[in-house]
Design an enzyme around this catalytic site. Structure first.
Site, PDB file in Angstrom:
ATOM      1  N   LYS A 190      -1.877  -6.805 -18.374  1.00  7.17           N
ATOM      2  CA  LYS A 190      -0.671  -7.311 -17.706  1.00  7.17           C
ATOM      3  C   LYS A 190      -1.126  -8.419 -16.764  1.00  7.17           C
ATOM      4  O   LYS A 190      -1.656  -8.155 -15.683  1.00  7.17           O
ATOM      5  CB  LYS A 190      -0.004  -6.170 -16.928  1.00  7.17           C
ATOM      6  CG  LYS A 190       1.495  -6.312 -16.728  1.00  7.17           C
ATOM      7  CD  LYS A 190       1.934  -7.496 -15.908  1.00  7.17           C
ATOM      8  CE  LYS A 190       1.757  -7.337 -14.441  1.00  7.17           C
ATOM      9  NZ  LYS A 190       2.071  -8.556 -13.664  1.00  7.17           N
ATOM     10  N   GLU A 400      -6.118 -11.300   5.206  1.00  5.43           N
ATOM     11  CA  GLU A 400      -6.496 -12.219   4.131  1.00  5.43           C
ATOM     12  C   GLU A 400      -5.396 -13.266   3.978  1.00  5.43           C
ATOM     13  O   GLU A 400      -4.255 -12.930   3.669  1.00  5.43           O
ATOM     14  CB  GLU A 400      -6.664 -11.438   2.833  1.00  5.43           C
ATOM     15  CG  GLU A 400      -7.202 -12.284   1.706  1.00  5.43           C
ATOM     16  CD  GLU A 400      -7.347 -11.505   0.403  1.00  5.43           C
ATOM     17  OE1 GLU A 400      -6.453 -10.703   0.087  1.00  5.43           O
ATOM     18  OE2 GLU A 400      -8.350 -11.724  -0.292  1.00  5.43           O
TER      19      GLU A 400
HETATM   20  P1  NAD Z   1      -1.131  -8.731  -6.217  1.00  2.00           P
HETATM   21  O1  NAD Z   1      -1.698  -7.436  -5.789  1.00  2.00           O
HETATM   22  O2  NAD Z   1       0.153  -9.161  -5.630  1.00  2.00           O
HETATM   23  O3  NAD Z   1      -0.906  -8.741  -7.803  1.00  2.00           O
HETATM   24  C1  NAD Z   1      -1.951  -8.458  -8.695  1.00  2.00           C
HETATM   25  C2  NAD Z   1      -1.366  -7.946  -9.984  1.00  2.00           C
HETATM   26  O4  NAD Z   1      -0.694  -6.730  -9.703  1.00  2.00           O
HETATM   27  C3  NAD Z   1      -0.337  -8.867 -10.621  1.00  2.00           C
HETATM   28  O5  NAD Z   1      -0.465  -8.820 -12.018  1.00  2.00           O
HETATM   29  C4  NAD Z   1       0.975  -8.252 -10.187  1.00  2.00           C
HETATM   30  O6  NAD Z   1       2.047  -8.514 -11.058  1.00  2.00           O
HETATM   31  C5  NAD Z   1       0.633  -6.784 -10.195  1.00  2.00           C
HETATM   32  N1  NAD Z   1       1.490  -5.969  -9.339  1.00  2.00           N
HETATM   33  C6  NAD Z   1       2.139  -6.347  -8.219  1.00  2.00           C
HETATM   34  N2  NAD Z   1       2.875  -5.325  -7.730  1.00  2.00           N
HETATM   35  C7  NAD Z   1       2.678  -4.286  -8.560  1.00  2.00           C
HETATM   36  C8  NAD Z   1       3.169  -2.948  -8.597  1.00  2.00           C
HETATM   37  N3  NAD Z   1       4.019  -2.489  -7.681  1.00  2.00           N
HETATM   38  N4  NAD Z   1       2.751  -2.137  -9.594  1.00  2.00           N
HETATM   39  C9  NAD Z   1       1.885  -2.587 -10.533  1.00  2.00           C
HETATM   40  N5  NAD Z   1       1.416  -3.843 -10.566  1.00  2.00           N
HETATM   41  C10 NAD Z   1       1.790  -4.687  -9.583  1.00  2.00           C
HETATM   42  O7  NAD Z   1      -2.282  -9.807  -5.966  1.00  2.00           O
HETATM   43  P2  NAD Z   1      -2.237 -11.366  -6.265  1.00  2.00           P
HETATM   44  O8  NAD Z   1      -1.424 -12.010  -5.200  1.00  2.00           O
HETATM   45  O9  NAD Z   1      -1.891 -11.622  -7.678  1.00  2.00           O
HETATM   46  O10 NAD Z   1      -3.789 -11.740  -6.114  1.00  2.00           O
HETATM   47  C11 NAD Z   1      -4.395 -11.965  -4.909  1.00  2.00           C
HETATM   48  C12 NAD Z   1      -5.205 -10.769  -4.459  1.00  2.00           C
HETATM   49  O11 NAD Z   1      -6.182 -10.443  -5.437  1.00  2.00           O
HETATM   50  C13 NAD Z   1      -5.965 -11.047  -3.197  1.00  2.00           C
HETATM   51  O12 NAD Z   1      -5.839  -9.963  -2.315  1.00  2.00           O
HETATM   52  C14 NAD Z   1      -7.401 -11.179  -3.681  1.00  2.00           C
HETATM   53  O13 NAD Z   1      -8.371 -10.915  -2.717  1.00  2.00           O
HETATM   54  C15 NAD Z   1      -7.438 -10.211  -4.793  1.00  2.00           C
HETATM   55  N6  NAD Z   1      -8.568 -10.481  -5.687  1.00  2.00           N
HETATM   56  C16 NAD Z   1      -9.642  -9.625  -5.670  1.00  2.00           C
HETATM   57  C17 NAD Z   1     -10.749  -9.869  -6.488  1.00  2.00           C
HETATM   58  C18 NAD Z   1     -11.932  -8.936  -6.521  1.00  2.00           C
HETATM   59  O14 NAD Z   1     -12.715  -8.994  -7.460  1.00  2.00           O
HETATM   60  N7  NAD Z   1     -12.108  -8.065  -5.528  1.00  2.00           N
HETATM   61  C19 NAD Z   1     -10.752 -10.985  -7.321  1.00  2.00           C
HETATM   62  C20 NAD Z   1      -9.651 -11.838  -7.321  1.00  2.00           C
HETATM   63  C21 NAD Z   1      -8.560 -11.570  -6.496  1.00  2.00           C
END
Ligand code: NAD
Length: 499
Positions: A190, A400
């Protein structure tokens, strides 16, 4: 990589991305026919109508993945056969490299030459790396008494749900896909609703490479719809999640409310970059922090967004970083030469500008950037921004931001620096800069982070694990350790009778 001969803007005008899901090897619309618009952050134009996956679509994808797993069309291929298909998948990615780079850039705004040289190239390498690894990993035999034999073997888990973010859409997907597929699992991916296009193309390329239908499915959609349905699904064995700490918490709840599926969270960061006054090359530290912070518009989980500088060298350090920042002034990501591109969408733009205002409000001193840029383009751009005089308790130091905003915090003693660096809910990455080998080792040990760099920040490779301490997550992506997440360990006891 020289991309100057490619007219990316012309190609951007000509491209017509397909936003339908890929389930059981075929492009399909959402079951209810609903779509959402995929908007480019470069100029606000609509790139595609994307299938709005919901429970029914996730059910179909999980059923296809389960069937593919259970009948052994992939899991029971020999490791060498899986290797060959993953190598072809990797070759297919490289054959489509310019199309994938363009899609990635149009979808999430990073400079196109970086998409090509980093995101596409690394994705291809990661898929090939796990393919090449899988026929070289051996299982174990335990040191049992003479009348018994205990085999410790790894088996694929079954159906893996992968939920990934928008900042490195292909790369984050490949960190899950590589080990999960190589180990023999089926996957339902997804992608983020903000960047679904390259994931959909990857699934097509995989099928063309010979990956059996149903082994790799992609269902685009919103997190609270498709993401939640996948994470709650009773027939998904593990979730490989990369995203925010807020959603990572939900992933654990979903598992608790459903089948206790394994949850591997790779979450946010607020990485500390600690520069001591015994480090002679202040300019190298300062230019490195600017390059690492402003790369990918600051939208990197491991961006070194908190810089701790010894007060004796802090003025010089800030002067150099301030001079570096304008070199990353955002430009058209399709120009082929931009150092920084567009923020992923308007919501994220507002978040970043909100934090810049909060920094002012809390009394930090802005020494570079701070404003929206290229507003007349219709896209979302922010200047590379540096705050000096930051206190580690301010919001810009604790939360962040996920944008090009750097906070400089001054310190007096090693103990203070370590205490402040560790005073964060996150623990993804850190670095220490010192010419004193004892101090470098001492501080590297003391920093609570999954990766610690010494006197550099950029080294990264698929051969090493990546992941966080504390609220930056659990489990590790990359390296052979990633197989731990997508395999079950089985013990088989055999009795050996005497002659
Ligand atoms: P996000 O958590 O908003 O979304 C990530 C994914 O989760 C998306 O596909 C989104 O559609 C899905 N999602 C959102 N709400 C959900 C729910 N209620 N249930 C299930 N799935 C859901 O994050 P983002 O804004 O897409 O990405 C940024 C974040 O990702 C930052 O916090 C960043 O630090 C983190 N990140 C971490 C790493 C790592 O390896 N640690 C790498 C890249 C990004």
């Amino acid at each position: 990589m020289n991309t100057s001969t490619i007219d990316w803007r012309q190609r951007a005008n000509d491209i017509r991305p397909d936003g339908r899901a890929v389930i059981a090897g075929r492009r399909v619309a959402a079951r209810d026919g609903e779509t959402f618009d995929c908007i480019s952050p470069i100029d606000g134009r609509t790139l595609a109508s994307v299938a709005r996956g919901r429970t029914a679509d996730i059910d179909a994808a999980v059923a296809a993945a389960r069937q593919a797993f259970d009948d052994g069309r992939w899991a029971r291929k020999s490791p060498a056969q899986r290797k060959r298909i993953l190598q072809r998948f990797s070759e297919g990615i490289l054959a489509a490299k310019e199309e994938l780079a363009l899609l990635e850039t149009l979808d999430m705004g990073k400079p196109v030459q970086q998409s090509l040289a980093v995101d596409v190239a690394s994705t291809a390498r990661i898929i090939a790396w796990y393919g090449e690894a899988i026929d070289k990993v051996y299982d174990e035999i335990a040191p049992t008494p003479h009348n018994a034999l205990a085999l410790i073997t790894r088996e694929p888990m079954g159906v893996i749900g992968a939920v990934v973010p928008w900042n490195y859409p292909m790369l984050m997907a490949s960190w899950k896909l590589g080990p999960a597929l190589a180990a023999g699992n089926s996957v339902v991916l997804k992608p983020s609703e903000k960047s679904p296009l390259t994931a959909l193309r990857l699934a097509e390329i995989a099928v063309e490479a010979g990956l059996p239908e149903g082994v790799f499915n992609v269902v685009p959609g919103y997190g609270h719809e498709a993401g939640e349905a996948l994470a709650l699904h009773m027939d998904v064995d593990a979730i490989g999640f990369t995203g925010s700490t807020r959603v990572g918490r939900k992933m654990l709840e979903y598992a608790g409310r459903s089948n206790l599926k394994r949850v591997y969270n790779e979450l946010g960061g607020k990485s500390a970059f600690v520069v001591f006054d015994d480090f002679a090359d202040v300019a190298r530290a300062a230019t490195t922090v600017a390059a690492s912070m402003f790369y990918n518009q600051g939208e990197s989980c491991n961006a070194p967004s908190r810089v701790f500088v010894h007060e004796r060298i802090a003025d010089e350090f800030v002067r150099i970083v301030t001079g570096e920042a304008p070199k990353y002034q955002p430009d058209d990501p399709l120009s082929g030469t931009a150092e920084m591109g567009a923020i992923v969408d308007e919501t994220q733009l507002r978040t970043v500008l909100g934090y810049i205002e909060a920094g002012h409000g809390e009394g930090a001193r802005m020494v570079a950037g701070g404003k929206q840029a290229r507003a007349d383009s219709g896209g979302y751009f922010v200047e590379p921004t540096v705050f000096d005089g930051v206190d580690n308790r301010m919001r810009i130091a604790r939360e962040e931001i996920f944008g090009p905003v750097l906070s400089v915090i001054r310190f007096k003693t090693e103990d203070d620096a370590v205490a402040m660096a560790n005073d964060s809910p996150y623990g993804l990455q850190a670095s220490v800069w010192s010419d004193n080998v004892n101090r470098a080792h001492r501080v590297a040990r003391a920093l609570r982070a999954g990766t610690v760099h010494v006197n550099q920040y950029d080294e990264d490779d698929i051969t090493v694990p990546f992941g966080g301490y504390k609220q930056s997550g659990n489990g590790r992506d990359k390296s052979l350790h990633a197989f731990d997440k997508y395999t079950e360990l089985k013990t088989t006891w055999l009795r050996i009778d005497p002659a």
